[in-house]
Design a protein around this motif. Structure first.
Motif, PDB file in Angstrom:
ATOM      1  N   GLU A  16     -28.152  14.280 -40.441  1.00 39.13           N
ATOM      2  CA  GLU A  16     -28.285  13.155 -39.440  1.00 39.13           C
ATOM      3  C   GLU A  16     -27.758  13.724 -37.997  1.00 39.13           C
ATOM      4  N   VAL A  17     -27.978  12.767 -37.178  1.00 40.53           N
ATOM      5  CA  VAL A  17     -27.780  13.320 -35.749  1.00 40.53           C
ATOM      6  C   VAL A  17     -26.636  14.139 -35.546  1.00 40.53           C
ATOM      7  N   THR A  18     -25.238  13.810 -35.923  1.00 38.92           N
ATOM      8  CA  THR A  18     -24.405  14.828 -35.713  1.00 38.92           C
ATOM      9  C   THR A  18     -24.703  16.224 -36.337  1.00 38.92           C
ATOM     10  N   LYS A  19     -25.276  16.496 -37.572  1.00 39.24           N
ATOM     11  CA  LYS A  19     -25.248  17.464 -38.260  1.00 39.24           C
ATOM     12  C   LYS A  19     -26.662  18.403 -37.211  1.00 39.24           C
ATOM     13  N   ALA A  20     -27.558  17.687 -37.050  1.00 39.80           N
ATOM     14  CA  ALA A  20     -28.789  18.190 -36.195  1.00 39.80           C
ATOM     15  C   ALA A  20     -28.047  18.960 -34.968  1.00 39.80           C
ATOM     16  N   ALA A  21     -27.345  18.286 -34.311  1.00 34.10           N
ATOM     17  CA  ALA A  21     -26.698  18.757 -32.854  1.00 34.10           C
ATOM     18  C   ALA A  21     -25.920  20.042 -33.361  1.00 34.10           C
ATOM     19  N   GLN A  22     -25.131  19.984 -34.351  1.00 30.81           N
ATOM     20  CA  GLN A  22     -24.409  21.244 -34.674  1.00 30.81           C
ATOM     21  C   GLN A  22     -25.299  22.455 -35.098  1.00 30.81           C
ATOM     22  N   TYR A  23     -26.400  22.059 -35.763  1.00 34.07           N
ATOM     23  CA  TYR A  23     -27.349  22.987 -36.181  1.00 34.07           C
ATOM     24  C   TYR A  23     -28.034  23.599 -34.881  1.00 34.07           C
ATOM     25  N   ILE A  24     -28.405  22.935 -33.987  1.00 36.75           N
ATOM     26  CA  ILE A  24     -29.062  23.310 -32.869  1.00 36.75           C
ATOM     27  C   ILE A  24     -28.373  24.373 -31.883  1.00 36.75           C
ATOM     28  N   GLY A  25     -26.795  23.643 -32.205  1.00 34.96           N
ATOM     29  CA  GLY A  25     -25.741  24.344 -31.474  1.00 34.96           C
ATOM     30  C   GLY A  25     -25.452  25.673 -31.864  1.00 34.96           C
ATOM     31  N   SER A  26     -25.743  25.998 -33.148  1.00 36.81           N
ATOM     32  CA  SER A  26     -25.556  27.360 -33.687  1.00 36.81           C
ATOM     33  C   SER A  26     -26.661  28.335 -33.543  1.00 36.81           C
ATOM     34  N   ARG A  27     -27.765  27.692 -33.264  1.00 32.49           N
ATOM     35  CA  ARG A  27     -28.979  28.387 -33.044  1.00 32.49           C
ATOM     36  C   ARG A  27     -28.981  28.962 -31.277  1.00 32.49           C
ATOM     37  N   THR A  28     -28.454  28.140 -30.634  1.00 34.95           N
ATOM     38  CA  THR A  28     -28.380  28.451 -29.085  1.00 34.95           C
ATOM     39  C   THR A  28     -27.313  29.263 -28.684  1.00 34.95           C
ATOM     40  N   TYR A  29     -26.053  29.325 -29.439  1.00 36.63           N
ATOM     41  CA  TYR A  29     -24.920  29.505 -28.961  1.00 36.63           C
ATOM     42  C   TYR A  29     -24.103  28.824 -28.018  1.00 36.63           C
ATOM     43  N   ASP A  30     -24.662  27.499 -27.729  1.00 37.28           N
ATOM     44  CA  ASP A  30     -23.984  26.739 -26.908  1.00 37.28           C
ATOM     45  C   ASP A  30     -23.988  25.428 -27.355  1.00 37.28           C
ATOM     46  N   VAL A  31     -22.743  25.013 -27.881  1.00 39.32           N
ATOM     47  CA  VAL A  31     -22.450  24.032 -28.666  1.00 39.32           C
ATOM     48  C   VAL A  31     -22.301  22.539 -28.060  1.00 39.32           C
ATOM     49  N   LEU A  32     -22.065  22.527 -26.809  1.00 42.99           N
ATOM     50  CA  LEU A  32     -21.854  21.585 -25.842  1.00 42.99           C
ATOM     51  C   LEU A  32     -23.015  20.590 -25.795  1.00 42.99           C
ATOM     52  N   PRO A  33     -24.067  21.135 -25.121  1.00 44.43           N
ATOM     53  CA  PRO A  33     -25.210  20.273 -24.746  1.00 44.43           C
ATOM     54  C   PRO A  33     -25.912  19.422 -25.941  1.00 44.43           C
ATOM     55  N   PRO A  34     -25.850  19.972 -27.214  1.00 46.31           N
ATOM     56  CA  PRO A  34     -26.491  19.322 -28.366  1.00 46.31           C
ATOM     57  C   PRO A  34     -25.640  18.053 -28.698  1.00 46.31           C
ATOM     58  N   LEU A  35     -24.278  18.299 -28.651  1.00 45.92           N
ATOM     59  CA  LEU A  35     -23.234  17.289 -28.956  1.00 45.92           C
ATOM     60  C   LEU A  35     -23.141  16.403 -28.140  1.00 45.92           C
ATOM     61  N   ILE A  36     -23.424  16.545 -26.688  1.00 45.92           N
ATOM     62  CA  ILE A  36     -23.486  15.518 -25.703  1.00 45.92           C
ATOM     63  C   ILE A  36     -24.848  14.627 -25.788  1.00 45.92           C
ATOM     64  N   ILE A  37     -25.722  15.352 -26.279  1.00 52.48           N
ATOM     65  CA  ILE A  37     -27.270  14.728 -26.743  1.00 52.48           C
ATOM     66  C   ILE A  37     -26.853  13.681 -27.845  1.00 52.48           C
ATOM     67  N   ALA A  38     -26.322  14.149 -28.790  1.00 55.03           N
ATOM     68  CA  ALA A  38     -25.916  13.475 -30.204  1.00 55.03           C
ATOM     69  C   ALA A  38     -25.127  12.209 -29.619  1.00 55.03           C
ATOM     70  N   ALA A  39     -24.068  12.443 -28.751  1.00 61.54           N
ATOM     71  CA  ALA A  39     -23.328  11.556 -28.384  1.00 61.54           C
ATOM     72  C   ALA A  39     -24.249  10.108 -27.722  1.00 61.54           C
ATOM     73  N   ALA A  40     -25.044  10.613 -26.786  1.00 55.59           N
ATOM     74  CA  ALA A  40     -25.942   9.813 -26.077  1.00 55.59           C
ATOM     75  C   ALA A  40     -26.834   9.128 -27.196  1.00 55.59           C
ATOM     76  N   CYS A  41     -27.388   9.675 -28.354  1.00 52.12           N
ATOM     77  CA  CYS A  41     -27.851   8.900 -29.266  1.00 52.12           C
ATOM     78  C   CYS A  41     -27.187   7.717 -30.049  1.00 52.12           C
ATOM     79  N   TYR A  42     -26.053   8.158 -30.113  1.00 52.05           N
ATOM     80  CA  TYR A  42     -25.244   7.106 -30.659  1.00 52.05           C
ATOM     81  C   TYR A  42     -24.907   6.195 -29.828  1.00 52.05           C
ATOM     82  N   LEU A  43     -24.712   6.380 -28.518  1.00 47.67           N
ATOM     83  CA  LEU A  43     -24.452   5.242 -27.647  1.00 47.67           C
ATOM     84  C   LEU A  43     -25.557   4.457 -27.536  1.00 47.67           C
ATOM     85  N   ILE A  44     -26.980   5.160 -27.400  1.00 51.88           N
ATOM     86  CA  ILE A  44     -28.188   4.196 -27.420  1.00 51.88           C
ATOM     87  C   ILE A  44     -28.024   3.327 -28.713  1.00 51.88           C
TER      88      ILE A  44
END
Lengths: 236, 240
Positions: free
Chosen positions: A186-214
């Motif tokens: 789901e969204v959180t897992k997807a964000a973690q996965y992308i973070g592990s690919r880009t070596y930059d965990v924060l932006p995907p998590l913020i995007i995930a948070a935005a998804c939940y907010l919406i």
């Protein structure tokens, strides 16, 4: 000045990396879809369980079905007394052991069972809030118990508890993030996965948070609309 | 029409009905009076089994309604009940309040039920309120709607549980007028009330209850003019 500009460029780049390459935005969209699917079916299941348990508890109070009430109490106590993640892991590992079960289905069922306990208590409070005279009036017209519950008590109870139910559903949407522990993407897992690919965990998590907010804001708006519609009979 | 044999009911340790025997015939207008706590409301509510008696038998039109095998839902269709607190369904319009039971129980089609409801509403002069919701109505209007909601089922008997006690004084008249009309049309009625004027005017028989028993009963003229039981004398001296 330059430092600030550089900083913004840097942020832009990290977010770009988190969204665009390899069509990563699709991963978020898929994650949102999975989150919504789990939430939707969990809410349906939660309402179904909640109504049944609540009605059994209210009914059993005045009849001989004490053992049924015991089962319902046990269910509510266990579900409310143990962490959701542990329940999820137990249900996933113990009950759905076969490898080809759909994780989404397991998630929906588990969250539904969990939510049902909370919804049951909310609905029971809603039923209790309706004046006893309403049941008597319904019964005195010849409607049976179930008809009176369905046609007279429940519509009023649900109107009263809609805000509380809304809270429960909002909590449920957010809690589905726990489903990542049973390998549901789901969204959180997807964000973690992308973070592990880009070596930059924060932006995907913020995007995930935005998804939940919406999603949550969307649900709140929807509930607000339903509440206003149900308030029709309150106008003076 | 209604035969009550040795009716007993306790709430906890409190004996509310202590052996009531009574027969109510078709067309009778029976008014039940008595001090509060005398069991008169409980007695009325036992007649359609809203309270389940601990002991005793109630026969309605030849059916033993206290028998567990009797389908009380069928019996209740023929026993209209009017409550002190009106108990209209606040989430439904006046029209839906009246037509809900006849339609859902399959007694009338939607059209027949609406037709009947319009007739009844016209009769009480509230045709314009068909689409209103209960909280838009005055107390007197609510109670009159509650009465015709019961009438929409074409009951054989109407039970009234202190129908005017929750009303503002100026609204009592309109409700009593409607009840008197019903009485004049020959409806069998059992009325628990504190309205002695109504009892005098309408009742064919007045029952005085005290401590879970019917201690005296008579025609209204006799009962009010020549009370014999000391408790009744005391009660009447307080309220008249």
């Amino acid at each position: 000045m330059n430092i600030v500009t550089d900083w913004f460029v840097e942020i832009y780049k990290s977010f770009y990396r988190a969204i665009v390459p390899d069509r990563r935005y699709l991963a978020y969209l898929n994650g949102v879809k999975v989150t919504l699917l789990i939430s939707f079916f969990a809410i349906l299941l939660g309402i179904a369980i909640g109504i049944i348990v609540a009605v059994v508890k209210v009914t059993a109070k005045e009849s001989r079905m004490k053992w049924l009430m015991g089962i319902c109490d046990l269910y509510i106590t266990v579900i409310r007394g143990t962490p959701l993640m542990v329940q999820l892991l137990i249900i996933y590992n113990l009950i759905f052991t076969s490898r080809n079960t759909s994780e989404i289905a397991v998630g929906a069922i588990c969250f539904g069972i969990n939510s049902g306990a909370y919804v049951a208590e909310i609905i029971r409070a809603g039923i209790d809030s309706i004046d006893k005279g309403q049941m008597e009036a319904g019964r005195s017209l010849g409607l049976n118990y179930i008809q009176t519950m369905r046609l007279i008590i429940m519509p009023q109870a649900i109107k009263n508890i809609l805000p509380a139910l809304g809270n429960e559903f909002i909590t449920l949407i957010k809690e589905t993030s726990v489903a990542s522990v049973i390998a549901v993407t789901e969204v959180t897992k997807a964000a973690q996965y992308i973070g592990s690919r880009t070596y930059d965990v924060l932006p995907p998590l913020i995007i995930a948070a935005a998804c939940y907010l919406i999603m949550v804001v969307g649900l709140s708006k929807l509930l607000g609309k339903i509440e206003r519609r149900m308030a029709r009979s309150d106008r003076n | 029409m209604i035969v009550i044999e040795n009716l007993k009911k306790t709430f906890g340790d409190h004996l509310v009905l202590n052996g009531i025997n009574e027969t109510i015939k078709k067309g009778e207008k029976v008014v039940v009076i008595g001090p509060s706590g005398s069991g008169k409301s409980t007695f009325l509510r036992c007649l359609n089994l809203l309270e389940v008696p601990d002991e005793g038998t109630i026969w309605f039109e030849g059916n033993n309604i206290t028998d567990k095998k009797t389908d009380i839902n069928i019996i209740r269709r023929k026993m209209g009940m009017v409550f002190q607190q009106f108990n209209l369904f606040p989430h439904l319009s006046v029209m839906e309040n009246i037509t809900l039971a006849p339609i859902k129980l399959g007694i009338m089609t939607k059209e027949e039920a609406r037709q009947k409801a319009f007739e009844l509403l016209a009769r009480i002069g509230l045709s314009d309120k068909a689409d209103a919701y209960p909280n838009q109505l005055s107390g007197g209007q609510k109670q009159r709607i509650a009465i015709i909601r019961a009438l929409a089922m074409n009951p054989d008997v109407m039970l009234f549980d202190e129908p005017t006690s929750a009303l503002d004084p100026e609204m009592v008249g309109e409700v009593l007028d409607l009840m008197m009309q019903l009485a004049n049309e020959g409806m069998t009625m059992v009325v628990v009330t504190h309205e002695m004027r109504f009892a005098k005017k309408v009742a064919t028989r007045v029952l005085f209850m005290d401590e879970g028993r019917i201690v005296e009963q008579n025609t209204p003229d006799e009962l009010f003019e020549n009370p014999t039981h000391p408790r009744l004398k005391e009660f009447l001296s307080k309220i008249l």
